[in-house]
Design a protein around this motif. Structure first.
Motif, PDB file in Angstrom:
ATOM      1  N   ALA A 192       0.683  -1.295   0.097  1.00  0.00           N
ATOM      2  CA  ALA A 192      -0.019   0.082   0.168  1.00  0.00           C
ATOM      3  C   ALA A 192       0.960   1.295  -0.037  1.00  0.00           C
ATOM      4  O   ALA A 192       0.379   2.288   0.041  1.00  0.00           O
ATOM      5  CB  ALA A 192      -0.807  -0.050   1.140  1.00  0.00           C
ATOM      6  N   LEU A 193       2.067   1.139   0.203  1.00  0.00           N
ATOM      7  CA  LEU A 193       3.000   2.311   0.390  1.00  0.00           C
ATOM      8  C   LEU A 193       3.602   2.641  -1.036  1.00  0.00           C
ATOM      9  O   LEU A 193       4.016   1.721  -1.601  1.00  0.00           O
ATOM     10  CB  LEU A 193       4.174   2.017   1.180  1.00  0.00           C
ATOM     11  N   LYS A 194       3.880   3.770  -1.129  1.00  0.00           N
ATOM     12  CA  LYS A 194       4.692   4.236  -2.374  1.00  0.00           C
ATOM     13  C   LYS A 194       5.964   5.240  -1.973  1.00  0.00           C
ATOM     14  O   LYS A 194       5.548   5.915  -0.989  1.00  0.00           O
ATOM     15  CB  LYS A 194       3.977   4.838  -3.418  1.00  0.00           C
ATOM     16  N   VAL A 195       6.846   5.116  -2.657  1.00  0.00           N
ATOM     17  CA  VAL A 195       8.160   6.223  -2.496  1.00  0.00           C
ATOM     18  C   VAL A 195       7.442   7.566  -2.620  1.00  0.00           C
ATOM     19  O   VAL A 195       6.998   7.881  -3.530  1.00  0.00           O
ATOM     20  CB  VAL A 195       9.375   5.894  -3.240  1.00  0.00           C
ATOM     21  N   GLY A 196       7.920   8.475  -1.604  1.00  0.00           N
ATOM     22  CA  GLY A 196       7.437   9.633  -1.423  1.00  0.00           C
ATOM     23  C   GLY A 196       6.357   9.846  -0.725  1.00  0.00           C
ATOM     24  O   GLY A 196       5.635  11.270  -0.624  1.00  0.00           O
ATOM     25  N   GLN A 197       5.337   8.895  -0.558  1.00  0.00           N
ATOM     26  CA  GLN A 197       4.139   8.957   0.282  1.00  0.00           C
ATOM     27  C   GLN A 197       4.443   9.599   1.720  1.00  0.00           C
ATOM     28  O   GLN A 197       5.266   9.274   2.297  1.00  0.00           O
ATOM     29  CB  GLN A 197       3.546   7.559   0.201  1.00  0.00           C
ATOM     30  N   VAL A 198       3.480  10.327   2.076  1.00  0.00           N
ATOM     31  CA  VAL A 198       3.484  10.930   3.496  1.00  0.00           C
ATOM     32  C   VAL A 198       2.709  10.234   4.321  1.00  0.00           C
ATOM     33  O   VAL A 198       1.399  10.184   4.000  1.00  0.00           O
ATOM     34  CB  VAL A 198       3.434  12.730   3.434  1.00  0.00           C
ATOM     35  N   ILE A 199       2.996  10.072   5.529  1.00  0.00           N
ATOM     36  CA  ILE A 199       2.316   9.180   6.597  1.00  0.00           C
ATOM     37  C   ILE A 199       2.257  10.037   7.772  1.00  0.00           C
ATOM     38  O   ILE A 199       3.254  10.919   7.987  1.00  0.00           O
ATOM     39  CB  ILE A 199       2.452   7.621   6.805  1.00  0.00           C
ATOM     40  N   ARG A 200       1.518   9.484   8.768  1.00  0.00           N
ATOM     41  CA  ARG A 200       1.635  10.289  10.233  1.00  0.00           C
ATOM     42  C   ARG A 200       1.999   9.447  11.325  1.00  0.00           C
ATOM     43  O   ARG A 200       1.854   8.246  11.134  1.00  0.00           O
ATOM     44  CB  ARG A 200       0.024  10.954  10.444  1.00  0.00           C
ATOM     45  N   GLY A 201       2.592   9.968  12.087  1.00  0.00           N
ATOM     46  CA  GLY A 201       3.197   9.100  13.254  1.00  0.00           C
ATOM     47  C   GLY A 201       3.246   9.925  14.474  1.00  0.00           C
ATOM     48  O   GLY A 201       3.265  11.238  14.343  1.00  0.00           O
ATOM     49  N   ARG A 202       3.392   9.061  15.546  1.00  0.00           N
ATOM     50  CA  ARG A 202       3.091   9.906  16.785  1.00  0.00           C
ATOM     51  C   ARG A 202       4.441   9.341  17.762  1.00  0.00           C
ATOM     52  O   ARG A 202       4.752   8.203  17.758  1.00  0.00           O
ATOM     53  CB  ARG A 202       1.949   9.765  17.949  1.00  0.00           C
ATOM     54  N   LEU A 203       5.028  10.490  18.133  1.00  0.00           N
ATOM     55  CA  LEU A 203       6.491  10.231  18.953  1.00  0.00           C
ATOM     56  C   LEU A 203       6.327  11.010  20.297  1.00  0.00           C
ATOM     57  O   LEU A 203       6.260  12.220  19.973  1.00  0.00           O
ATOM     58  CB  LEU A 203       7.670  10.401  18.050  1.00  0.00           C
ATOM     59  N   ARG A 204       6.273  10.494  21.408  1.00  0.00           N
ATOM     60  CA  ARG A 204       6.247  11.111  22.648  1.00  0.00           C
ATOM     61  C   ARG A 204       5.142  12.184  22.756  1.00  0.00           C
ATOM     62  O   ARG A 204       5.203  13.172  23.310  1.00  0.00           O
ATOM     63  CB  ARG A 204       7.639  11.821  23.147  1.00  0.00           C
ATOM     64  N   GLY A 205       3.929  11.556  22.457  1.00  0.00           N
ATOM     65  CA  GLY A 205       2.946  12.440  22.360  1.00  0.00           C
ATOM     66  C   GLY A 205       2.673  13.536  21.166  1.00  0.00           C
ATOM     67  O   GLY A 205       1.466  14.042  21.374  1.00  0.00           O
TER      68      GLY A 205
END
Length: 331
Positions: A192-205
């Motif tokens: 489902a991923l492609k190079v250049g695609q932007v996803i979200r992540g959570r780190l330390r809140g």
């Protein structure tokens, strides 16, 4: 250094009445002091876990301290030579007058010979140290490590003391401005991923945007998973720790444009689900076909199109055609 200054001060304090025993005592004391400093430097070098450049500088400092000691010792030996020569002259004079035995005169000659031998040895050691210091300074001038950016060394490709050639890889570096996140993905998420695609992540809140930099084709034969490498769209303001975990929101299928509404907007019923739309300022009920849930929202496959205004609170009390004032919209 303090040792060099102290040695020079003591040499200047020596006068005509300074005895041989005083010379020997000063040499012994200074040798112990300098030896202790060199040993401390050696221990620091053994414990040092930094660049070769730092080790060379420490070695150079140790050699320079040793040379300062030998130069001071040479000056003391030359003054001892003067004392020994005077003692021999007095011994010869007393022997000629039968006031001193010939054995005593010969011992004075041997003492002078020994002192001159010490002078020769010390002079040789100084010249040898000068050559070593010159060679080490040349090494320092030629030991240059250049990187395009600041960062953290994560892998060393050579061992300490190993010979290398220009262009050899010395270490692997993670740049401060390009910290990577490595993700082990199940096949469906990987596809489902492609190079250049932007996803979200959570780190330390805190929430961060991460961009897919690379998708590695090599597959884990045991788990069937593959690896993706992500870069932060903007460098985090906090100092990150190597190996730290981050929570990511990953798609599980091909990307598609879909309509979602808040789950609170759905009215369940025996004949299916409905939502209330605001059309021309009036309430209108519409049946919908629902898809998968996405957090606090749910995909609407049929019944709602992009741009529709959906009522999310108080819709149960509305009648068809009732006038509605929009306070907040969630489309």
């Amino acid at each position: 250094s303090e040792i060099i200054s102290e040695l020079q001060e003591k040499i200047h304090d020596f006068g005509e009445d300074y005895t041989e025993e005083d010379f020997e005592k000063e040499i012994s004391n200074m040798e112990e002091e300098v030896s202790e400093d060199v040993m401390d430097l050696g221990e620091d070098l053994l414990d040092e876990d930094s660049s070769v450049d730092t080790a060379l500088k420490n070695n150079l400092q140790a050699l320079q301290i040793r040379k300062a000691y030998l130069l001071s010792s040479l000056n003391l030996l030359k003054q001892r030579e003067t004392v020994r020569a005077r003692q021999l002259d007095r011994a010869k004079s007393l022997t000629n007058r039968d006031l001193l035995t010939r054995d005593a005169t010969e011992q004075a000659e041997l003492n002078l010979i020994q002192t001159r031998s010490d002078i020769e040895k010390t002079t040789f050691d100084i010249e040898d140290l000068t050559i070593k210091i010159s060679d080490m300074m040349r090494q320092l001038s030629q030991t240059i490590v250049r990187t395009k950016t600041a960062g953290r060394v994560i892998e060393a490709n050579v061992n300490r003391g190993q010979y290398v050639r220009p262009g050899d890889k010395l270490f692997s570096l993670i740049p401060d401005s390009g910290i990577e996140v490595e993700v082990d993905l199940r096949p469906e998420a990987y596809e489902a991923l492609k190079v250049g695609q932007v996803i979200r992540g959570r780190l330390r809140g805190d929430s961060y945007a991460l961009k897919v930099r690379a998708l590695l084709a090599q597959q884990n034969q045991r788990t069937g998973s593959r690896v993706a490498r992500l870069l932060f769209a903007q460098a985090p303001e906090v100092a990150l720790v190597l190996g730290e975990s981050i929570d990511l929101k990953l798609p599980l299928g091909e990307l598609a444009s879909q309509v979602t509404v808040a789950k609170d907007a759905i009215i369940p019923g025996k004949k299916g689900h409905r939502v209330v739309l605001v059309v021309d300022g009036k309430a209108e009920y519409r049946r919908v076909e629902l898809g998968d849930g996405v957090g606090d929202r749910i995909v609407v496959l049929q019944g709602v199109k992009p741009g529709d205004i959906v009522v999310t609170q108080g819709q149960d009390g509305l009648r068809k055609g009732q006038e509605v004032s929009v306070v907040r919209d969630k489309t």
